[in-house]
Design an enzyme around this catalytic site. Structure first.
Site, PDB file in Angstrom:
ATOM      1  N   SER A 579     -48.506   0.983  28.568  1.00 22.83           N
ATOM      2  CA  SER A 579     -49.272   0.195  29.532  1.00 22.83           C
ATOM      3  C   SER A 579     -49.422  -1.214  28.987  1.00 22.83           C
ATOM      4  CB  SER A 579     -50.658   0.807  29.750  1.00 22.83           C
ATOM      5  OG  SER A 579     -51.503  -0.123  30.413  1.00 22.83           O
ATOM      6  N   TYR A 592     -59.378   3.935  27.582  1.00 21.40           N
ATOM      7  CA  TYR A 592     -58.004   3.968  28.090  1.00 21.40           C
ATOM      8  C   TYR A 592     -57.083   3.075  27.250  1.00 21.40           C
ATOM      9  CZ  TYR A 592     -54.087   2.919  31.260  1.00 21.40           C
ATOM     10  OH  TYR A 592     -52.850   2.734  31.798  1.00 21.40           O
TER      11      TYR A 592
END
Ligand SMILES: [Zn+2]
Length: 703
Positions: A579, A592
């Site tokens: 990501s 996250y």
């Protein structure tokens, strides 16, 4: 009328075919359509013909497109193709008069290859479908409708020491018997002369091969073919009743055979050197187990297959392994080496001055007593078909033994068909395989947007894919969609939660058993959450790290031992879906983002550790892939919209588009393209790398 009889064969023994002909369906069809109908009905029944086997013909009136004069046209199943699935364009059409005239060019068996070259000159109406080498069998017989098939029950007679006697016993002279002759013009001439010398016969058994029969109408021909197969099947089933097949059982089937196969297949696949990567197909159906566990297995297997269709698919003989030594790596390597040496010796013994070069010497079929049968081929469909053909061969051996004794094909005859020059020319004309043919991929989170797009990309380049996902329902939807698009052979699906060690192990075992190993892992299963630090619960923190860090660790750890097997075959590839937030800090997403960063560093560690075994590990970093994403369907979407102070609909997509440097949407297909780059040989010299696919984000520049 039997509208919908079963297509499946009985577990053991010979299926008796029943008619699928429906007068209501046949009514109103043109003569070529009736031929097609008959062919499709024959091909739809596995007890009548196996995939690609057999051919049908009709001699029909036509009109010459140049002269407008009436002519007789032979419609005959063309080269390649399958009776069950063919369409009208699968038939070659040829002037029957020109075909008969070809005999002027025939001087004897040495002319067989040359005669094939004349067939295109007989083409009617510029039909581009190539005529098969069986065309003379049809053209030289003086009958309107001709069927030629190789069902197990017929080959069992054709390949038995007692076959000729049984043929007389069953049909009392109505069906003739021709000794083995390989397909071609000479066989056509022999057949015609035999039929002329035996007026009134209704068909001819072709030893070591199959049967050819005829009738005056399409329906009569169909029902005649079925009746002959039924006669043979009933006769064989009577002979088989009450006696143990294959000399009786030598050993029982092992209850742990599925696990044994999952461990064995990747070993064998890794040891099949000197060729492209192979796909495996494992079977342990009752008929296979009966054979591989029997006293006569080894002896019969060594005789080799009989019908040309069978050995072209399965090679002349299988490799049989000692089930007590499957863990012994050196034994497996020696067994394969010995098989390859044996195949090379066969090639040397039988080759002619102009024979094509020796092809891949590895076995296609591997038999393991107590375990089952494994087929290896360049792609999964070919492996499955080879396996099914060996299933037919087992059935043939069972019947042939019951009639006297099983006969294999003469070695030189087998070689001459396997290395037939015209067949070699066909192989040389085949297009090169797609880049990922022979590769096996496992994609976690396979039902999601990026996972499904990635799986589709890999499948479209020829890879086999095991889709793994925690959610069974969307997984099944994606699987069913792919099965329609890519066929059922190259894909499987399994429910797997990547945070569950046992489920992860089971998914990789299933991949090994279904396909034979692993070449590509796409670790993609993910979640996302958003919360300021002080509102981040321990459960939320752990959930992110469980899926994104531990899940990647568990899948990579399960992949390593399978991937190490492929070191000598060009290595393997692990791709992590990372990501932007694994590189760039994010507000209100510390759980996250830190888990994504952990996965990034895990990838670098694994790149270092896997290099010696040829395992490459790279990361693709997407950003804001909203469309098709299940992550973006839920709270995450509302949370991110809230964090940016915008609505969660179109405004959100526009927000991310405008935030990117290139002002473009990032789609699942864009991520799939980057995964494809890392998965295959395009990136064979890249490991430990990261590729951002985010339409440009300066924060995420790697440094
Ligand atoms: Zn044939």
């Amino acid at each position: 009328m039997n509208a919908n009889p079963s297509t499946s064969l009985p577990a053991i023994g010979f299926a008796v075919p029943t008619s699928r002909w429906e007068d209501a369906v046949a009514a109103g069809k043109s003569p070529p359509e009736l031929l097609l109908y008959r062919s499709n009905q024959l091909g739809a029944d596995l007890s009548v013909t196996n995939f690609g086997g057999g051919n049908t013909s009709a001699k029909l009136p036509g009109t010459d497109p140049l002269t407008g004069k009436p002519v007789q046209v032979l419609w005959v199943k063309g080269s390649g193709g399958d009776l069950g699935s063919m369409k009208l364009d699968g038939f070659a059409t040829l002037y029957q008069e020109k075909l008969i005239g070809l005999e002027a060019h025939y001087g004897g068996p040495q002319d067989d290859d040359r005669m094939v070259g004349y067939l295109p000159h007989c083409t009617f109406n510029l039909n581009p479908r190539a005529a098969s080498i069986d065309t003379p069998l049809h053209s030289l017989l003086p009958f309107a409708h001709v069927d030629h098939v190789h069902p197990d029950a017929i080959i069992a007679l054709a390949a038995s020491t007692g076959g000729e006697t049984a043929t007389r016993e069953i049909w009392g002279g109505r069906i003739g018997w021709l000794p083995w002759k390989r397909p071609g013009y000479t066989l056509g001439v022999q057949l015609r002369d035999y039929v002329a010398a035996n007026p009134g016969i209704e068909g001819v058994m072709l030893a070591g091969h199959g049967i050819i029969c005829w009738a005056d109408t399409a329906k009569d021909c169909y029902e005649h073919t079925l009746a002959l197969i039924a006669d043979a099947a009933n006769h064989l089933n009577r002979q088989l009743t009450g006696r143990p097949a294959f000399g009786g059982q030598r050993q029982p089937a092992r209850p742990d055979r599925a696990a044994v196969a999952a461990a064995l297949l990747p070993r064998l696949r890794g040891l099949m050197s000197g060729a492209r990567r192979k796909l495996a197909h494992f079977t342990d159906d009752p008929a296979t187990l009966e054979f591989v566990c029997s006293a006569d297995c080894q002896r019969l297997a060594a005789i080799g297959t009989s019908c040309p269709d069978h050995f072209l698919r399965t090679k002349i003989a299988p490799l049989t392994l000692d089930p007590a030594r499957l863990e012994d790596e050196a034994y497996l390597a020696q067994s394969l080496q010995a098989y390859r040496a044996g195949y090379a010796a066969y090639y040397e013994r039988c080759k002619h001055a102009d024979s094509p070069a020796m092809r891949d010497a590895n076995p296609v079929i591997v038999l393991v007593p107590g375990i089952g049968r494994i087929a290896f081929a360049a792609d999964r469909t070919t492996a499955r078909l080879a396996s099914e053909f060996y299933g037919n061969a087992i059935n043939v051996m069972r019947g042939a033994q019951a009639l006297g004794g099983y006969l294999g094909l003469d070695e030189q005859e087998a070689f001459d068909i396997e290395y037939w020059l015209l067949e070699e020319a066909k192989l040389q004309r085949m297009p090169p395989p797609r880049p990922l043919v022979g590769r096996i991929a496992l994609v976690t989170g396979g039902a999601g947007g990026i996972g499904a797009a990635t799986a589709a990309r890999l499948l479209s380049e020829g890879a086999c894919v095991m889709l793994a996902d925690r959610d069974g329902e969307p997984l099944e939807q994606v699987r069913a969609g792919f099965a329609r698009r890519f066929g059922a052979d190259p894909m499987r699906a399994i429910v797997c939660d990547v945070t569950d060690e046992v489920q992860v192990q089971a998914a990789f075992e299933a991949c090994a058993r279904e396909f034979g190993g692993l070449d590509i892992l796409v670790a993609n299963a993910g979640i996302a959450s958003s919360a300021p630090l002080e509102e981040t619960t321990l459960a939320l923190w752990r959930r992110n790290h469980d899926v994104l860090a531990e899940g990647y660790f568990l899948t990579a750890r399960a992949a390593f031992p399978l991937m190490k097997r492929m070191k000598e075959q060009g290595g393997t590839s692990i791709v992590f879906i990372g990501s932007k937030n694994g590189v760039a800090a994010a507000t209100n997403a510390s759980a996250y983002a830190s888990a994504k960063a952990a996965a990034n560093h895990l990838a670098r560690c694994l790149a270092l550790e896997g290099a010696a075994a040829g395992i490459r590990v790279n990361v693709v970093n997407p950003d804001a892939v909203i469309r098709g994403s299940r992550i973006w369907d839920g709270d995450w979407r509302r949370e991110r919209a809230g964090a940016h102070g915008i609505d969660a609909g179109a405004e959100l997509e526009e927000h991310y588009r405008q935030r990117s440097m290139l002002k473009r949407d990032v789609l699942p297909e864009d991520i799939a393209e980057a995964v494809y780059f890392f998965a295959g040989d395009l990136s064979s010299k890249s490991t430990g790398n990261m590729l951002n696919v985010d339409a440009g984000n300066a924060q995420a520049f790697t440094r």
